[in-house]
Scaffold this motif. Structure first.
Motif, PDB file in Angstrom:
ATOM      1  N   GLY A   8      10.280   0.914 -13.118  1.00  0.00           N
ATOM      2  CA  GLY A   8       9.545   0.411 -14.257  1.00  0.00           C
ATOM      3  C   GLY A   8       8.200   1.079 -14.481  1.00  0.00           C
ATOM      4  O   GLY A   8       7.509   0.746 -15.422  1.00  0.00           O
ATOM      5  N   ARG A   9       7.833   2.016 -13.665  1.00  0.00           N
ATOM      6  CA  ARG A   9       6.516   2.650 -13.807  1.00  0.00           C
ATOM      7  C   ARG A   9       6.551   3.740 -14.859  1.00  0.00           C
ATOM      8  O   ARG A   9       7.508   4.482 -14.979  1.00  0.00           O
ATOM      9  CB  ARG A   9       6.079   3.237 -12.481  1.00  0.00           C
ATOM     10  CG  ARG A   9       5.904   2.160 -11.447  1.00  0.00           C
ATOM     11  CD  ARG A   9       4.887   2.543 -10.473  1.00  0.00           C
ATOM     12  NE  ARG A   9       4.659   1.431  -9.566  1.00  0.00           N
ATOM     13  CZ  ARG A   9       3.943   1.513  -8.506  1.00  0.00           C
ATOM     14  NH1 ARG A   9       3.386   2.640  -8.190  1.00  0.00           N
ATOM     15  NH2 ARG A   9       3.765   0.476  -7.738  1.00  0.00           N
ATOM     16  N   ARG A  10       5.455   3.839 -15.609  1.00  0.00           N
ATOM     17  CA  ARG A  10       5.363   4.839 -16.663  1.00  0.00           C
ATOM     18  C   ARG A  10       4.674   6.109 -16.195  1.00  0.00           C
ATOM     19  O   ARG A  10       4.857   7.161 -16.798  1.00  0.00           O
ATOM     20  CB  ARG A  10       4.598   4.264 -17.848  1.00  0.00           C
ATOM     21  CG  ARG A  10       5.325   3.131 -18.523  1.00  0.00           C
ATOM     22  CD  ARG A  10       4.533   2.568 -19.662  1.00  0.00           C
ATOM     23  NE  ARG A  10       4.183   3.609 -20.612  1.00  0.00           N
ATOM     24  CZ  ARG A  10       3.175   3.516 -21.459  1.00  0.00           C
ATOM     25  NH1 ARG A  10       2.416   2.460 -21.477  1.00  0.00           N
ATOM     26  NH2 ARG A  10       2.916   4.494 -22.291  1.00  0.00           N
TER      27      ARG A  10
ATOM     28  N   GLY B 250       0.787  -1.221   0.000  1.00  0.00           N
ATOM     29  CA  GLY B 250       0.000   0.000   0.000  1.00  0.00           C
ATOM     30  C   GLY B 250       0.818   1.270   0.000  1.00  0.00           C
ATOM     31  O   GLY B 250       0.278   2.361  -0.039  1.00  0.00           O
ATOM     32  N   ARG B 251       2.122   1.158   0.029  1.00  0.00           N
ATOM     33  CA  ARG B 251       2.989   2.337   0.039  1.00  0.00           C
ATOM     34  C   ARG B 251       3.336   2.729  -1.386  1.00  0.00           C
ATOM     35  O   ARG B 251       3.741   1.892  -2.191  1.00  0.00           O
ATOM     36  CB  ARG B 251       4.268   2.045   0.810  1.00  0.00           C
ATOM     37  CG  ARG B 251       5.187   3.223   0.885  1.00  0.00           C
ATOM     38  CD  ARG B 251       6.388   2.916   1.734  1.00  0.00           C
ATOM     39  NE  ARG B 251       7.305   4.022   1.648  1.00  0.00           N
ATOM     40  CZ  ARG B 251       8.608   3.904   1.825  1.00  0.00           C
ATOM     41  NH1 ARG B 251       9.115   2.738   2.118  1.00  0.00           N
ATOM     42  NH2 ARG B 251       9.377   4.944   1.725  1.00  0.00           N
ATOM     43  N   LEU B 252       3.179   4.010  -1.713  1.00  0.00           N
ATOM     44  CA  LEU B 252       3.521   4.508  -3.038  1.00  0.00           C
ATOM     45  C   LEU B 252       4.998   4.825  -3.082  1.00  0.00           C
ATOM     46  O   LEU B 252       5.513   5.539  -2.244  1.00  0.00           O
ATOM     47  CB  LEU B 252       2.715   5.759  -3.368  1.00  0.00           C
ATOM     48  CG  LEU B 252       1.205   5.576  -3.460  1.00  0.00           C
ATOM     49  CD1 LEU B 252       0.552   6.920  -3.680  1.00  0.00           C
ATOM     50  CD2 LEU B 252       0.855   4.618  -4.557  1.00  0.00           C
ATOM     51  N   SER B 253       5.688   4.292  -4.065  1.00  0.00           N
ATOM     52  CA  SER B 253       7.101   4.586  -4.237  1.00  0.00           C
ATOM     53  C   SER B 253       7.381   4.786  -5.719  1.00  0.00           C
ATOM     54  O   SER B 253       6.631   4.349  -6.576  1.00  0.00           O
ATOM     55  CB  SER B 253       7.967   3.455  -3.683  1.00  0.00           C
ATOM     56  OG  SER B 253       7.731   2.267  -4.399  1.00  0.00           O
ATOM     57  N   ALA B 254       8.475   5.442  -5.993  1.00  0.00           N
ATOM     58  CA  ALA B 254       8.853   5.715  -7.381  1.00  0.00           C
ATOM     59  C   ALA B 254       9.644   4.528  -7.915  1.00  0.00           C
ATOM     60  O   ALA B 254      10.852   4.473  -7.817  1.00  0.00           O
ATOM     61  CB  ALA B 254       9.673   6.993  -7.462  1.00  0.00           C
TER      62      ALA B 254
ATOM     63  N   LEU C 272       1.162  15.349 -13.663  1.00  0.00           N
ATOM     64  CA  LEU C 272       1.497  13.940 -13.847  1.00  0.00           C
ATOM     65  C   LEU C 272       2.459  13.787 -15.010  1.00  0.00           C
ATOM     66  O   LEU C 272       2.354  14.488 -16.011  1.00  0.00           O
ATOM     67  CB  LEU C 272       0.241  13.117 -14.137  1.00  0.00           C
ATOM     68  CG  LEU C 272      -0.797  13.039 -13.046  1.00  0.00           C
ATOM     69  CD1 LEU C 272      -2.015  12.287 -13.550  1.00  0.00           C
ATOM     70  CD2 LEU C 272      -0.235  12.356 -11.832  1.00  0.00           C
ATOM     71  N   ARG C 273       3.406  12.860 -14.885  1.00  0.00           N
ATOM     72  CA  ARG C 273       4.330  12.561 -15.974  1.00  0.00           C
ATOM     73  C   ARG C 273       4.043  11.157 -16.481  1.00  0.00           C
ATOM     74  O   ARG C 273       3.965  10.215 -15.702  1.00  0.00           O
ATOM     75  CB  ARG C 273       5.771  12.643 -15.506  1.00  0.00           C
ATOM     76  CG  ARG C 273       6.770  12.343 -16.629  1.00  0.00           C
ATOM     77  CD  ARG C 273       8.206  12.480 -16.194  1.00  0.00           C
ATOM     78  NE  ARG C 273       8.460  13.866 -15.831  1.00  0.00           N
ATOM     79  CZ  ARG C 273       9.141  14.221 -14.745  1.00  0.00           C
ATOM     80  NH1 ARG C 273       9.611  13.320 -13.926  1.00  0.00           N
ATOM     81  NH2 ARG C 273       9.358  15.489 -14.480  1.00  0.00           N
ATOM     82  N   ARG C 274       3.857  11.050 -17.796  1.00  0.00           N
ATOM     83  CA  ARG C 274       3.694   9.759 -18.454  1.00  0.00           C
ATOM     84  C   ARG C 274       4.732   9.686 -19.548  1.00  0.00           C
ATOM     85  O   ARG C 274       4.734  10.485 -20.471  1.00  0.00           O
ATOM     86  CB  ARG C 274       2.296   9.618 -19.055  1.00  0.00           C
ATOM     87  CG  ARG C 274       2.088   8.284 -19.760  1.00  0.00           C
ATOM     88  CD  ARG C 274       0.795   8.237 -20.530  1.00  0.00           C
ATOM     89  NE  ARG C 274       0.616   9.327 -21.469  1.00  0.00           N
ATOM     90  CZ  ARG C 274       1.088   9.331 -22.713  1.00  0.00           C
ATOM     91  NH1 ARG C 274       1.795   8.339 -23.166  1.00  0.00           N
ATOM     92  NH2 ARG C 274       0.852  10.371 -23.504  1.00  0.00           N
ATOM     93  N   ASP C 275       5.630   8.714 -19.440  1.00  0.00           N
ATOM     94  CA  ASP C 275       6.758   8.578 -20.346  1.00  0.00           C
ATOM     95  C   ASP C 275       7.537   9.893 -20.374  1.00  0.00           C
ATOM     96  O   ASP C 275       8.083  10.304 -19.375  1.00  0.00           O
ATOM     97  CB  ASP C 275       6.302   8.129 -21.733  1.00  0.00           C
ATOM     98  CG  ASP C 275       5.646   6.748 -21.700  1.00  0.00           C
ATOM     99  OD1 ASP C 275       5.981   5.974 -20.786  1.00  0.00           O
ATOM    100  OD2 ASP C 275       4.812   6.453 -22.557  1.00  0.00           O
TER     101      ASP C 275
END
Length: 112
Positions: free
Chosen positions: A43-45, A36-40, A63-66
């Motif tokens: 591999g996330r887009r 449940g913890r959000l981390s950077a 928000l950043r996408r690619d």
């Protein structure tokens, strides 16, 4: 309740709080990923770049996408897109040019 029982209860509470504080230090020190913890993750887009609160009910989210960034306004009723496909590539940002006001002045702007 006598004094010994009260001291035993306070000592137990201190031990439990100390163990919780130690566990929190270990999680923060070694950056452990808990459920449940959000981390950077690498591999996330999609990544939350920044969130600014406007007032109690509205906030602006970037928000950043690619390689693109998208700007939203979040309200309790909906999310509204302000700007989309903001390119965050360093080559596309215009570089400052050499500003020459007048080439024939040779560095002197006033002769008095």
């Amino acid at each position: 309740m006598d004094l010994v029982a009260l001291m035993r209860s306070m000592g137990g509470l201190a031990v439990v709080l100390g163990l919780l504080g130690g566990a929190l230090w270990v999680v923060r020190r070694f950056d452990l990923a808990l459920p449940g913890r959000l981390s950077a993750a690498a591999g996330r887009r999609v990544q939350l770049v920044e969130r600014i609160t406007i007032d109690a009910k509205r906030s602006v989210v970037l928000l950043r996408r690619d390689d693109r960034e998208h700007l939203f306004v979040l309200t309790p009723e909906r999310a509204e897109v302000l700007e989309t496909r903001i390119v965050r590539d360093e080559e596309s940002v215009p570089q400052p040019r050499d500003l020459t006001l007048c080439a024939n002045l040779d560095g002197e702007w006033y002769r008095g």
